[in-house]
Scaffold this active site. Structure first.
Site, mmCIF file in Angstrom:
data_model
loop_
_atom_site.group_PDB
_atom_site.id
_atom_site.type_symbol
_atom_site.label_atom_id
_atom_site.label_comp_id
_atom_site.label_asym_id
_atom_site.label_seq_id
_atom_site.Cartn_x
_atom_site.Cartn_y
_atom_site.Cartn_z
ATOM 1 N N GLY A 136 37.866 -29.400 -6.519
ATOM 2 C CA GLY A 136 38.528 -28.112 -6.442
ATOM 3 C C GLY A 136 39.806 -28.189 -5.613
ATOM 4 O O GLY A 136 40.036 -29.146 -4.867
ATOM 5 N N CYS A 137 40.629 -27.160 -5.764
ATOM 6 C CA CYS A 137 41.917 -27.157 -5.065
ATOM 7 C C CYS A 137 41.728 -27.004 -3.562
ATOM 8 O O CYS A 137 42.269 -27.774 -2.773
ATOM 9 C CB CYS A 137 42.795 -26.052 -5.626
ATOM 10 S SG CYS A 137 42.015 -24.430 -5.708
ATOM 11 N N TYR A 138 40.940 -26.008 -3.177
ATOM 12 C CA TYR A 138 40.685 -25.820 -1.750
ATOM 13 C C TYR A 138 39.975 -27.029 -1.159
ATOM 14 O O TYR A 138 40.221 -27.429 -0.019
ATOM 15 C CB TYR A 138 39.779 -24.598 -1.535
ATOM 16 C CG TYR A 138 40.446 -23.259 -1.590
ATOM 17 C CD1 TYR A 138 41.494 -22.937 -0.746
ATOM 18 C CD2 TYR A 138 39.996 -22.277 -2.468
ATOM 19 C CE1 TYR A 138 42.079 -21.683 -0.763
ATOM 20 C CE2 TYR A 138 40.575 -21.012 -2.502
ATOM 21 C CZ TYR A 138 41.620 -20.723 -1.645
ATOM 22 O OH TYR A 138 42.189 -19.476 -1.669
#
Lengths: 346, 346, 346, 346
Positions: free
Chosen positions: C149-151
């Protein structure tokens, strides 16, 4: 105390009406209409109203509302107000319609540009076009006011004195307008997503935008004849604000002082129209949150044209603010009551 | 009518004071101080004030001002107020200082964090820390009020009830704060250019920001002892608004209802602090342009921590709004006079 | 030439994959999958691709695609990839899944946080977590890669070296993350409208965001044991960019130089991770459009904590860029092929 | 390998040149000139270049640079290039001047609009106006290229085919242009602060902007005679992008197909000019980060006018990108080398 009902209170213009009426000392809101949010607390739809508005949203029942309210604001899509209004209702309550239903006198033009059938053409003649600074006396006596569009308010007020005085050729008018995104409403559309609008700019509705015939009609009255002009709206990555840059050919050589005197003659005593000082260009931020329109102009002797500029907050003077100004006129209130808002900067 | 003078009236906070005082029914501005713009019309510096303010900017003459005004607001860089204040002046006029000069009781801490010598430490003890909801009674009697910082107002009010009640361990507090760019002032610095801030986000002043000891001192009073915490500010591409996200370890198992009851006990009757409903996170936009602080919290049973959140408009409750609120308290006005502003959305 | 198919090519991450693969010298896109836009020209959905992509959108037929492509990217909502994958498909084609379906090893945790049943848990063990700098060797051999994921990419890379080396207590980690709005996807939701996001900031998913267990699992491997931490995402008015500000207690006294040496030992040779110089805070704008992650840290001796910061472009290193980096590793390409993009400023 | 020197490498256009040249396979930068940052590491001025550029900034020594470089880019304020160029220098090195010094053939017009004396008028005739799609063959042979302005590139390319073909009356042209803020440069000016630009829009330089005579000269060549037109720039709250909306009266009745055929005849084979499909309005975001210009038009039969629209990235096709395109032409490179950048969205 003026009892006000709002149909379409959960759109951006409807919510701005709520903001303004909460600060009006002689008005109270008795009906928060919203077909989409019936029975939901208004402050859950707009959390800025938490602890300020306790009411729940109600359905669009204009019959019932006519009995409860002194004035109804319709901040709804085109066609709705025209489908609800009737002689019986107008005999009980005044209506200020923020949609386009009663703005255009020629019903054929309305139906052609809006692509819908007009459901109550019998009230079009009676309706007063609610551009307060131009039609003030008629508004005072009106039962039904057609609140002008955001682009049109800005465009008309920017050009009006020079058209009226014959200083510009109205058929050469080109209005290039730029608007913040709140003008597009609160509908969940892909085109209005943050990532589509931010860091972006575009024209839209080129040569076909519905505010065109409205501007032409009103400036035509000023010119004393039918006119045709170009109007192009653009979407700008900001929440609020309209800037109109209008171009026209001068009909004769004029000096800065002459043109300034014309603007001052029309607007010098108008509280909400500020003619700026020489070479100061209007900026949308300087009117944000307020009911002001800032206008100015620049003569270009090289081309014989004049560039006229106007800026307003599309949700205030371009919608809810002007609607309250109309209400004040219709009910004999001080015209600026509830509207003495200092523009917020930055 | 309270006669108010503003030193530093052309900064963003000073201009916001003008906006608010123009809407205050019992105050008038008698002095628009601005060393940078002496003799320039105020409305040329802030065109939003065109036709609203006719005055010109004046020099920072506190002696003269003390004779003309009932209250002086100093919205100036650190050190200026401390260098101008004197017993003679305080005997004539009340002062509300928006800088940090009188916020910190321990002059050594002030001098260490601000890297300047304090020019009038003799007034530090007398000065009242103007966080209205906490120190209301003392403010009413004060001659000299230290108006709290923007980050600090948000951070302290967000955490205060739980520190005071011992529900969280104050040494575990971590405050991650985000601010709009108006907090950086109107100085022409490269870092604050549109193209540097827009589409960008960063932390700054990490572990060294000057609001840290101010928060520690005030929350220390609530805790009844000295505390140490982490505070990290961030710059966000928006004009106004501060959001504080604060983390702390709970001292015991608590339910949502217990914590909510604590917040309500402290803030339930406070007009300008809104404790939101369950699971509604504060958003800066919901308080923009107003004097509200919105707060809420979320318990994380997995980690035994609580996340507390607060949002305010840094120029209103974080600066000018709180200054007016302090003025109202000091002069026996209704506390909310001039501050009954509905948040503007969008 | 690697033949690539994209399922979900009309989301923001899917479109970014298209942008990157168009610049990859050894890859070509053979399938623009988009259930919403079947038969529509891709360049009509994303006009930036006009004259660059001539293809039309196709349905999500993974069977057919497995025959045509060497690699399939699934840039789709959670659950879709898990419902389509099979041994037969994996025997023909490699899959890089940009959704969360194969990121979490414990299927119960996945189902608990994502509230959906996992349709192909049999492939979870085989799937390699595609955080290239940590799992490079395993990725080279993988058939199925779970793209992080990005986070999580930002959070893990920011903290990883200090957790691994035991310099911080992993149970004290608090990650306060801020993201641009493209992370919310291209769905037409009211919350993502320009006027709702612009000039606004908020936390969301507080104590419940789905990236939490993903970060805990990966940092748990580094710690050698299960850990619990706090993760809070925030929505920021910008298109792209994630900034993570992470806090943790140091396990012993350390100097700047010691910590810097640890970061350099892990990342000094990594092309896409830049450890900034002393006191330079990461800014999202400095990595925009590129595959870089910028990291840095600040020790706070007052509290015994360290503040770690990381910034990346959520659509590049946080999604499509890392997916291409994974593809390069899986196919024996130069790891940076197609990713040597200079960050765009301003 | 083309050795390139940049004078003014720390402005936004200079930095964009660095970004583009880093991706050019046959060029290397040998001189990062910046009078303001001499001896400072370039990557400290632009942190996006960290680990990508190791060089330090150097003074503006054109003599020395002429010996070291094959081409010099001057991305400097007006007047500097004209004051440095000489026959000796031009005998050693090619110059691409991004300032206005050599754009206007009539030195009196230059001096009148720019209010400075031209220091080397003897090179004006030799200089080639570097609008690649119009003057390609001359550019190939040039020693000194005047790189066009950002507004002018957009305005000229938008109108050129219809002027050239006589379909519009050039004296009726009105160009209403909107620009992102990077066009204003990186100088620390109050007007360009985030809080002054954000949520704001204004016209500036009305009837007096310096790009006016440049557009008039170039479109005059197309028309075969001198022309006068109106050009009004506006500042928009976005980093990059120019949108030109141009209006003109048609000289005869034309159909959509006829006009489309004219645009296609001129631009159909041009890689960097994209004539959009019917009714698709150019948007700045669709060209951001790339060298494309998107153009389209709309006929308004009601008024007999045509609305022409063009969009480009002011830092790429409007500055650094076109400069690299010119370099490629001058050195016999593939015209698009280093410029095959896919527009970044969102």
């Amino acid at each position: 105390m003026i009892k006000a009902g709002i149909i379409g209170s959960t759109g951006y213009a409807g919510q701005e009406l709520v903001r303004l009426l909460l600060g009006h000392k002689d008005a109270e809101i008795v009906w928060y209409g919203s077909r989409s949010y019936i029975d939901k607390k208004y402050a859950e739809v707009y959390q800025n109203m938490f602890e300020l508005v306790d009411a729940k949203c109600l359905d669009d029942n204009m019959q019932e509302l006519a009995d409860k309210a002194d004035v109804i604001f319709t901040a709804t899509p085109q066609g709705l107000c025209a489908s609800l209004v009737s002689e019986e209702i107008l005999s009980k309550v005044k209506i200020i319609d923020l949609s386009a239903d009663f703005r255009i006198k020629d019903v054929k033009i309305y139906e052609e540009w809006y692509k819908i059938e007009h459901k109550s053409p019998e009230f079009i003649q009676e309706a007063v076009y609610g551009l307060c600074e131009i039609n003030r006396e008629d508004i005072k006596k009106a039962r039904l006011v057609a609140n002008p569009g955001c682009y049109t308010t800005c465009s008309i007020l920017t050009c009006y004195p020079l058209v009226k005085e014959g200083l510009i050729d109205p058929d050469t008018i080109i209005i290039d307008a730029k608007s913040g995104t709140s003008g597009a409403g609160r509908g969940a559309k892909l085109d209005n997503l943050f990532c589509e609008v931010n860091e972006n700019m575009k024209a839209y509705g080129v040569a076909t935008h519905r505010h065109t015939p409205e501007i032409e009609e009103q400036l035509g009255y000023a010119a004393g004849r039918e006119i045709r002009l170009n109007f192009t709206p653009h979407l700008v990555p900001m929440n609020r604000g309209i800037l109109a840059t209008a171009y026209a050919s001068l009909t004769r050589d004029v000096s800065y002082e002459e043109v300034k005197a014309v603007y001052d003659a029309y607007y010098g005593k108008e509280k909400f129209i500020r003619v700026l000082e020489k070479d100061v260009c209007p900026q949308t931020k300087w009117v944000e949150g307020s009911n002001y329109v800032d206008v100015n102009f620049k003569i270009d002797p090289r081309t014989g044209r004049i560039i006229m500029m106007g800026a307003l907050d599309n949700l205030v003077k371009g919608a809810a603010g002007q609607a309250v100004q109309n209400m004040n006129l219709m009910f004999g209130e001080k015209e600026s009551e509830g509207l003495e808002l200092v523009p917020m900067f930055p």
